[in-house]
Scaffold this motif. Structure first.
Motif, short mmCIF file in Angstrom:
data_model
loop_
_atom_site.label_atom_id
_atom_site.label_comp_id
_atom_site.label_asym_id
_atom_site.label_seq_id
_atom_site.Cartn_x
_atom_site.Cartn_y
_atom_site.Cartn_z
N GLY A 59 41.45 40.05 50.23
CA GLY A 59 42.31 38.88 50.09
C GLY A 59 43.49 39.03 51.03
N LYS A 111 35.48 36.25 39.19
CA LYS A 111 35.02 37.43 38.46
C LYS A 111 34.13 37.05 37.29
CE LYS A 111 38.56 40.86 39.55
NZ LYS A 111 39.61 41.76 38.98
N LEU A 122 35.57 40.80 44.18
CA LEU A 122 36.56 40.51 45.21
C LEU A 122 36.49 41.58 46.30
CD1 LEU A 122 38.86 38.58 46.01
CD2 LEU A 122 40.43 40.15 44.86
N LYS A 153 41.01 34.31 41.15
CA LYS A 153 40.41 35.63 41.02
C LYS A 153 39.70 35.78 39.68
CE LYS A 153 43.19 39.09 40.63
NZ LYS A 153 44.19 40.14 40.94
N THR A 194 45.79 34.19 41.32
CA THR A 194 45.39 34.94 40.13
C THR A 194 44.35 34.18 39.32
OG1 THR A 194 47.33 34.00 39.01
CG2 THR A 194 47.57 36.17 39.98
N VAL A 248 40.34 34.39 50.53
CA VAL A 248 39.67 35.31 49.62
C VAL A 248 38.21 35.45 50.04
CG1 VAL A 248 38.99 35.75 47.23
CG2 VAL A 248 41.20 34.71 47.72
#
Length: 293
Positions: free
Chosen positions: A217, A208, A214, A204, A201, A255
């Motif tokens: 994943g 961003k 993204l 991510k 998290t 990812v």
């Protein structure tokens, strides 16, 4: 496995859990990078993995950081004992002052797969021009660098618009992450990086903020953190169960992100529209009363 703490990356990848993780990561990377096209693809660190094996770009480079234990499990040519066993190109660089080999390309170096080259340099200052890399793969690189944010900013700088960034890391929200946290308190870490693992998290949010989108994943390696190869084999049934019931708790994640560049749109002058006159209705004529009796 020995009872001593495993802190060296090259030793850990030779262990049973290391081979288990490497096998999963290699299979996922082969699947992801195979359909990414362009000219230049870079792998940052971790020569134990051939992250670009299935990629078909002509310019594929393995870049190693001399200050990182994951990237350079041996040593640089100028400090490695027995330089006479190196290739002629590496031996030439061994006689070069350290300041002059900040970014060194060695053809046929021991770490490079066949047909590629190895580059040594600082990950915080990648020796590539702006928007000149089509694919950048970072297998566990963020976990071994002191400034992961700086490395991500460098990745955003060198990637072309719509370029791909592939990141592999240990998931802190897993049984492996729990054991690593306990091991750090007892000075017996289970995985090599003696630091907090980067949660999916958090990663991510980082990518961003830098303008990445993204793409996909995937989590994997759901077996518990065991050092015994027999017990790891017995827990093989947890792979299918983990993919179905608790996918976000895999020990490792992969990812893929795409660099998005917002383009400016030229807006012309707002011309005032002319009002089209509405035709007036014709009046109804007066009734003809001359023939009325």
């Amino acid at each position: 496995m020995s009872d001593r703490p495993i802190i060296d990356w090259s030793d850990w990848t030779d262990s049973a859990p290391g081979q288990y993780v490497l096998a999963w990561e290699q299979a996922q990377l082969d699947r992801v990078v195979g359909d990414i096209f362009g000219y230049r693809a870079i792998q940052l660190g971790m020569p134990q993995l051939d992250a670009l094996r299935e990629n078909r770009m002509p310019g594929r480079i393995l870049m190693l950081d001399p200050a990182s234990s994951v990237s350079l499990p041996y040593v640089l040519p100028q400090t490695r004992p027995g330089a006479d066993r190196l290739t002629h190109a590496a031996a030439a660089h061994a006689r070069t002052p350290p300041k002059l080999i900040r970014h060194t390309v060695v053809q046929g170096a021991p770490h490079a797969p066949p047909g590629r080259c190895t580059m040594w340099g600082d990950f915080a200052e990648l020796p590539f021009e702006n928007q000149s890399v089509d694919l950048l793969v970072m297998p566990h690189t963020l976990e071994f660098t002191r400034e992961p944010h700086e490395l991500l900013r460098e990745a955003e700088r060198v990637l072309v618009p719509e370029g791909r960034l592939v990141i592999v890391g240990f998931n802190s929200l897993s049984l492996w992450g729990v054991r690593q946290s306990i091991g750090r308190l007892t000075h017996r870490p289970f995985v090599p990086p003696d630091s907090d693992l980067i949660a999916f998290t958090r990663l991510k949010d980082w990518i961003k903020l830098l303008g990445f989108e993204l793409s996909r994943g995937r989590f994997g390696c759901y077996r518990p953190p065991l050092g015994n190869p027999q017990w790891l084999e017995r827990c093989g049934f947890m792979e299918a169960a983990g993919d179905r019931w608790w996918p976000i708790f895999g020990a490792v994640y992969l990812v893929t992100a795409v660099k998005r560049v917002r383009r400016m749109r030229l807006i012309g002058p707002a011309w005032k529209k002319k009002t089209v006159p509405v035709p007036a209705l014709a009046p109804i004529g007066a009734p003809n009363t001359r023939n009325r009796k």
